[in-house]
Design a protein around this motif. Sequence first.
Motif, mmCIF file in Angstrom:
data_model
loop_
_atom_site.group_PDB
_atom_site.id
_atom_site.type_symbol
_atom_site.label_atom_id
_atom_site.label_comp_id
_atom_site.label_asym_id
_atom_site.label_seq_id
_atom_site.Cartn_x
_atom_site.Cartn_y
_atom_site.Cartn_z
ATOM 1 N N THR A 246 17.592 28.560 32.027
ATOM 2 C CA THR A 246 16.169 28.256 31.826
ATOM 3 C C THR A 246 15.327 29.505 31.606
ATOM 4 O OG1 THR A 246 15.628 28.285 34.197
ATOM 5 C CG2 THR A 246 16.368 26.182 33.258
ATOM 6 N N ASP A 247 15.926 30.685 31.738
ATOM 7 C CA ASP A 247 15.219 31.949 31.510
ATOM 8 C C ASP A 247 15.526 32.421 30.096
ATOM 9 O OD1 ASP A 247 13.931 34.389 31.639
ATOM 10 O OD2 ASP A 247 15.378 35.305 32.993
ATOM 11 N N ILE A 248 14.696 32.001 29.154
ATOM 12 C CA ILE A 248 14.893 32.315 27.745
ATOM 13 C C ILE A 248 13.669 33.063 27.243
ATOM 14 C CG2 ILE A 248 15.279 31.378 25.443
ATOM 15 C CD1 ILE A 248 16.310 28.811 26.911
ATOM 16 N N GLN A 249 13.913 34.191 26.587
ATOM 17 C CA GLN A 249 12.836 34.966 25.997
ATOM 18 C C GLN A 249 13.142 35.126 24.519
ATOM 19 O OE1 GLN A 249 11.833 38.497 28.212
ATOM 20 N NE2 GLN A 249 12.631 37.595 30.083
ATOM 21 N N ALA A 250 12.108 35.349 23.721
ATOM 22 C CA ALA A 250 12.296 35.509 22.279
ATOM 23 C C ALA A 250 11.401 36.614 21.769
ATOM 24 C CB ALA A 250 11.972 34.210 21.553
ATOM 25 N N THR A 251 11.903 37.330 20.788
ATOM 26 C CA THR A 251 11.094 38.283 20.043
ATOM 27 C C THR A 251 10.874 37.666 18.675
ATOM 28 O OG1 THR A 251 12.063 40.150 21.209
ATOM 29 C CG2 THR A 251 10.947 40.627 19.126
ATOM 30 N N SER B 127 5.995 39.860 18.625
ATOM 31 C CA SER B 127 5.461 39.196 19.815
ATOM 32 C C SER B 127 6.609 38.869 20.728
ATOM 33 C CB SER B 127 4.745 37.902 19.431
ATOM 34 O OG SER B 127 3.650 38.167 18.602
ATOM 35 N N ARG B 128 6.393 38.964 22.011
ATOM 36 C CA ARG B 128 7.433 38.636 22.986
ATOM 37 C C ARG B 128 7.019 37.363 23.709
ATOM 38 N NH1 ARG B 128 12.459 41.315 24.299
ATOM 39 N NH2 ARG B 128 13.003 40.529 26.314
ATOM 40 N N CYS B 129 7.896 36.373 23.723
ATOM 41 C CA CYS B 129 7.596 35.095 24.362
ATOM 42 C C CYS B 129 8.619 34.864 25.477
ATOM 43 C CB CYS B 129 7.711 33.954 23.365
ATOM 44 S SG CYS B 129 6.634 34.143 21.944
ATOM 45 N N LYS B 130 8.165 34.206 26.525
ATOM 46 C CA LYS B 130 9.059 33.872 27.630
ATOM 47 C C LYS B 130 8.872 32.412 27.968
ATOM 48 C CE LYS B 130 10.427 35.036 32.258
ATOM 49 N NZ LYS B 130 10.310 35.883 33.398
ATOM 50 N N SER B 131 9.990 31.725 28.213
ATOM 51 C CA SER B 131 9.889 30.315 28.589
ATOM 52 C C SER B 131 9.294 30.212 29.979
ATOM 53 C CB SER B 131 11.274 29.662 28.553
ATOM 54 O OG SER B 131 12.058 30.134 29.628
ATOM 55 N N SER B 132 8.653 29.103 30.229
ATOM 56 C CA SER B 132 8.042 28.892 31.544
ATOM 57 C C SER B 132 8.997 28.221 32.503
ATOM 58 C CB SER B 132 6.781 28.041 31.390
ATOM 59 O OG SER B 132 7.123 26.780 30.838
ATOM 60 N N GLY B 133 10.207 27.949 32.068
ATOM 61 C CA GLY B 133 11.151 27.213 32.921
ATOM 62 C C GLY B 133 10.783 25.741 32.909
ATOM 63 N N VAL C 118 20.510 26.265 22.613
ATOM 64 C CA VAL C 118 20.328 27.718 22.699
ATOM 65 C C VAL C 118 21.474 28.421 21.977
ATOM 66 C CG1 VAL C 118 20.341 29.685 24.290
ATOM 67 C CG2 VAL C 118 18.896 27.714 24.759
ATOM 68 N N GLY C 119 22.689 27.915 22.147
ATOM 69 C CA GLY C 119 23.842 28.490 21.455
ATOM 70 C C GLY C 119 23.669 28.467 19.944
ATOM 71 N N LYS C 120 23.140 27.360 19.423
ATOM 72 C CA LYS C 120 22.887 27.261 17.982
ATOM 73 C C LYS C 120 21.853 28.299 17.536
ATOM 74 C CE LYS C 120 23.624 22.273 17.412
ATOM 75 N NZ LYS C 120 22.938 21.014 17.082
ATOM 76 N N LEU C 121 20.788 28.441 18.335
ATOM 77 C CA LEU C 121 19.730 29.384 17.974
ATOM 78 C C LEU C 121 20.194 30.840 18.066
ATOM 79 C CD1 LEU C 121 16.657 27.694 19.658
ATOM 80 C CD2 LEU C 121 17.046 27.992 17.203
ATOM 81 N N GLY D 18 13.335 36.075 11.557
ATOM 82 C CA GLY D 18 12.254 36.679 12.325
ATOM 83 C C GLY D 18 12.241 36.338 13.802
ATOM 84 N N ILE D 19 13.253 35.602 14.286
ATOM 85 C CA ILE D 19 13.295 35.219 15.695
ATOM 86 C C ILE D 19 14.603 35.685 16.319
ATOM 87 C CG2 ILE D 19 13.325 33.302 17.339
ATOM 88 C CD1 ILE D 19 11.587 31.750 15.364
ATOM 89 N N LYS D 20 14.491 36.347 17.459
ATOM 90 C CA LYS D 20 15.683 36.781 18.204
ATOM 91 C C LYS D 20 15.532 36.304 19.642
ATOM 92 C CE LYS D 20 18.262 40.691 19.818
ATOM 93 N NZ LYS D 20 19.526 41.002 19.389
#
Length: 64
Positions: free
Chosen positions: A43-48, A57-63, A22-25, A32-34
């Motif tokens: 474990t709570d990671i979201q991305a635009t 698009s907004r994405c959320k990890s499912s854990g 996650v730190g690398k990302l 195009g990804i934030k």
Amino acid sequence: MTEKSSAENLCPQTIRRVAKEVGKLVSAPPEGIKLHVNDEDITDIQATITGPGDKKSRCKSSGT
């Protein structure tokens, strides 16, 4: 009722690996990804994700 962190079910090696990746990302995200990371729960990671024509698009990890 309090929501528990999914990280409680992960071994320390997995948490370290996820934190490293996650730190690398976050420091060098693909175009195009934030990422939006919850500092209190790894474990709570979201991305635009910005697609063609600036559609977002907004994405959320499912854990785990």
